[in-house]
Design a protein around this motif. Structure first.
Motif, PDB file in Angstrom:
ATOM      1  N   ASP A 103      -4.411  19.593  14.965  1.00  0.00           N
ATOM      2  CA  ASP A 103      -4.375  20.974  15.440  1.00  0.00           C
ATOM      3  C   ASP A 103      -3.569  21.891  14.528  1.00  0.00           C
ATOM      4  OD1 ASP A 103      -5.925  20.360  17.701  1.00  0.00           O
ATOM      5  OD2 ASP A 103      -4.142  19.753  18.828  1.00  0.00           O
ATOM      6  N   ALA A 104      -2.912  21.349  13.534  1.00  0.00           N
ATOM      7  CA  ALA A 104      -2.071  22.148  12.640  1.00  0.00           C
ATOM      8  C   ALA A 104      -2.917  22.826  11.563  1.00  0.00           C
ATOM      9  CB  ALA A 104      -1.017  21.266  11.984  1.00  0.00           C
ATOM     10  N   CYS A 105      -2.387  23.910  11.035  1.00  0.00           N
ATOM     11  CA  CYS A 105      -3.085  24.647   9.968  1.00  0.00           C
ATOM     12  C   CYS A 105      -3.181  23.831   8.681  1.00  0.00           C
ATOM     13  CB  CYS A 105      -2.354  25.961   9.676  1.00  0.00           C
ATOM     14  SG  CYS A 105      -2.396  27.142  11.030  1.00  0.00           S
ATOM     15  N   ASN A 106      -2.197  23.005   8.423  1.00  0.00           N
ATOM     16  CA  ASN A 106      -2.156  22.241   7.166  1.00  0.00           C
ATOM     17  C   ASN A 106      -2.404  20.751   7.394  1.00  0.00           C
ATOM     18  OD1 ASN A 106       0.335  22.019   8.499  1.00  0.00           O
ATOM     19  ND2 ASN A 106       1.439  21.646   6.591  1.00  0.00           N
ATOM     20  N   TYR A 107      -3.254  20.421   8.350  1.00  0.00           N
ATOM     21  CA  TYR A 107      -3.604  19.022   8.627  1.00  0.00           C
ATOM     22  C   TYR A 107      -4.128  18.356   7.357  1.00  0.00           C
ATOM     23  CZ  TYR A 107      -6.481  15.104  10.219  1.00  0.00           C
ATOM     24  OH  TYR A 107      -7.054  13.870  10.376  1.00  0.00           O
ATOM     25  N   ASN A 108      -3.632  17.138   7.081  1.00  0.00           N
ATOM     26  CA  ASN A 108      -4.060  16.378   5.907  1.00  0.00           C
ATOM     27  C   ASN A 108      -4.700  15.085   6.393  1.00  0.00           C
ATOM     28  OD1 ASN A 108      -4.354  14.822   3.621  1.00  0.00           O
ATOM     29  ND2 ASN A 108      -2.273  15.151   2.872  1.00  0.00           N
ATOM     30  N   ALA A 109      -6.030  15.000   6.308  1.00  0.00           N
ATOM     31  CA  ALA A 109      -6.763  13.822   6.782  1.00  0.00           C
ATOM     32  C   ALA A 109      -6.415  12.574   5.987  1.00  0.00           C
ATOM     33  CB  ALA A 109      -8.268  14.089   6.721  1.00  0.00           C
ATOM     34  N   MET A 155       0.840  -1.187   0.000  1.00  0.00           N
ATOM     35  CA  MET A 155       0.000   0.000   0.000  1.00  0.00           C
ATOM     36  C   MET A 155       0.885   1.250   0.000  1.00  0.00           C
ATOM     37  SD  MET A 155      -3.153   0.981   2.514  1.00  0.00           S
ATOM     38  CE  MET A 155      -3.996  -0.531   2.118  1.00  0.00           C
ATOM     39  N   PRO A 156       0.651   2.178  -0.938  1.00  0.00           N
ATOM     40  CA  PRO A 156       1.487   3.380  -0.981  1.00  0.00           C
ATOM     41  C   PRO A 156       1.202   4.279   0.224  1.00  0.00           C
ATOM     42  CG  PRO A 156      -0.275   3.540  -2.596  1.00  0.00           C
ATOM     43  CD  PRO A 156      -0.356   2.171  -1.987  1.00  0.00           C
ATOM     44  N   SER A 157       2.237   4.976   0.661  1.00  0.00           N
ATOM     45  CA  SER A 157       2.037   5.911   1.763  1.00  0.00           C
ATOM     46  C   SER A 157       1.713   7.289   1.199  1.00  0.00           C
ATOM     47  CB  SER A 157       3.279   5.977   2.645  1.00  0.00           C
ATOM     48  OG  SER A 157       4.361   6.517   1.928  1.00  0.00           O
ATOM     49  N   THR A 158       1.011   8.076   2.010  1.00  0.00           N
ATOM     50  CA  THR A 158       0.685   9.445   1.644  1.00  0.00           C
ATOM     51  C   THR A 158       1.311  10.364   2.679  1.00  0.00           C
ATOM     52  OG1 THR A 158      -1.419   8.720   0.692  1.00  0.00           O
ATOM     53  CG2 THR A 158      -1.199  11.063   1.170  1.00  0.00           C
ATOM     54  N   PRO A 159       2.408  11.025   2.317  1.00  0.00           N
ATOM     55  CA  PRO A 159       3.039  11.917   3.290  1.00  0.00           C
ATOM     56  C   PRO A 159       2.221  13.180   3.505  1.00  0.00           C
ATOM     57  CG  PRO A 159       4.233  11.951   1.205  1.00  0.00           C
ATOM     58  CD  PRO A 159       3.134  10.958   1.066  1.00  0.00           C
ATOM     59  N   GLY A 160       2.317  13.724   4.714  1.00  0.00           N
ATOM     60  CA  GLY A 160       1.620  14.967   5.022  1.00  0.00           C
ATOM     61  C   GLY A 160       1.583  15.209   6.513  1.00  0.00           C
ATOM     62  N   CYS A 161       0.975  16.304   6.895  1.00  0.00           N
ATOM     63  CA  CYS A 161       0.840  16.679   8.296  1.00  0.00           C
ATOM     64  C   CYS A 161      -0.312  15.893   8.905  1.00  0.00           C
ATOM     65  CB  CYS A 161       0.587  18.174   8.419  1.00  0.00           C
ATOM     66  SG  CYS A 161       0.243  18.679  10.119  1.00  0.00           S
ATOM     67  N   MET A 162      -0.027  15.169   9.997  1.00  0.00           N
ATOM     68  CA  MET A 162      -1.044  14.318  10.622  1.00  0.00           C
ATOM     69  C   MET A 162      -1.563  14.880  11.951  1.00  0.00           C
ATOM     70  SD  MET A 162       0.548  10.586   9.648  1.00  0.00           S
ATOM     71  CE  MET A 162      -0.835   9.666  10.302  1.00  0.00           C
ATOM     72  N   ASP A 163      -1.152  16.105  12.308  1.00  0.00           N
ATOM     73  CA  ASP A 163      -1.599  16.732  13.552  1.00  0.00           C
ATOM     74  C   ASP A 163      -2.884  17.520  13.283  1.00  0.00           C
ATOM     75  OD1 ASP A 163      -2.038  18.203  15.857  1.00  0.00           O
ATOM     76  OD2 ASP A 163       0.050  18.860  16.054  1.00  0.00           O
ATOM     77  N   ASP A 219       3.551  10.878   8.594  1.00  0.00           N
ATOM     78  CA  ASP A 219       3.845  12.261   8.967  1.00  0.00           C
ATOM     79  C   ASP A 219       5.182  12.676   8.364  1.00  0.00           C
ATOM     80  OD1 ASP A 219       4.496  14.702  10.367  1.00  0.00           O
ATOM     81  OD2 ASP A 219       2.907  14.151  11.774  1.00  0.00           O
ATOM     82  N   ASP A 220       5.185  13.805   7.660  1.00  0.00           N
ATOM     83  CA  ASP A 220       6.408  14.261   6.989  1.00  0.00           C
ATOM     84  C   ASP A 220       7.022  15.500   7.646  1.00  0.00           C
ATOM     85  OD1 ASP A 220       4.654  16.245   6.262  1.00  0.00           O
ATOM     86  OD2 ASP A 220       4.896  15.971   4.094  1.00  0.00           O
ATOM     87  N   ASP A 221       6.613  15.799   8.893  1.00  0.00           N
ATOM     88  CA  ASP A 221       7.145  16.940   9.653  1.00  0.00           C
ATOM     89  C   ASP A 221       6.895  18.274   8.965  1.00  0.00           C
ATOM     90  OD1 ASP A 221       8.148  15.313  11.741  1.00  0.00           O
ATOM     91  OD2 ASP A 221       9.960  14.894  10.568  1.00  0.00           O
TER      92      ASP A 221
END
Length: 166
Positions: free
Chosen positions: A133-139, A123-131, A144-146
């Motif tokens: 509470d962050a402005c750029n949260y990616n559901a 399964m391919p991974s999808t990098p992004g912000c996982m927090d 998590d790519d920091d």
């Protein structure tokens, strides 16, 4: 015969079709063998299958024609516009069916031409912000790519003042 599709990869030809061009198909990072097959499904219904011998494909990029519902009984449950097909690989040497994940999820539409860079059992991974509470949260992120960013001071994520000033 050796050219007949495996049991789960049987399907009927339809007048509604879309082409999916797939650059690379792998199992555990290794290219599949010419005796292996790739099948497309709409739910649990096979809507297309092809033996994956890249030496028989233009430039090594093979095409899988995926059938759509043309209103006849034989195509009931086949793809309709907007459906996203799923895939399986038949490993002939192991006589097993393996779920396969495309690098792109392309919606089916009649006469469509779609490119998929890779199809793999991993399964391919999808990098992004996982927090959350962050402005750029990616559901949709699975890794998590920091890259998370946060509102600063008295501003919200869009630099609008929370109080009277930012």
């Amino acid at each position: 015969s050796a050219q007949d599709p495996p049991e789960l990869f049987q399907f009927n030809q339809s007048t509604q079709q879309a082409a999916y061009f797939i650059v690379e198909v792998t199992i555990n990072g290794n290219q599949i063998d010419p005796e292996d097959w790739v099948g497309a499904f709409n739910g649990d219904i096979c809507v297309g299958a092809e033996q994956w011998d890249t030496s028989q494909c233009g430039g090594g990029v093979c095409e899988l024609i995926i059938m759509g519902n043309d209103g006849n009984d034989y195509s009931e449950g086949y793809c309709s516009s907007g459906d996203i097909p799923t895939f399986k690989i038949y490993d002939a040497s192991e006589d097993t069916y393996i779920d396969a994940y495309p690098s792109e999820n392309n919606s089916w539409f009649n006469n469509g031409f779609n490119m998929i860079n890779s199809l793999s059992n991993e399964m391919p991974s999808t990098p992004g912000c996982m927090d959350e509470d962050a402005c750029n949260y990616n559901a949709d992120a699975t890794e998590d790519d920091d890259s998370c960013t946060y509102a600063e001071g008295t501003c919200d994520c869009d630099d609008n003042p929370v109080d009277d000033y930012c």
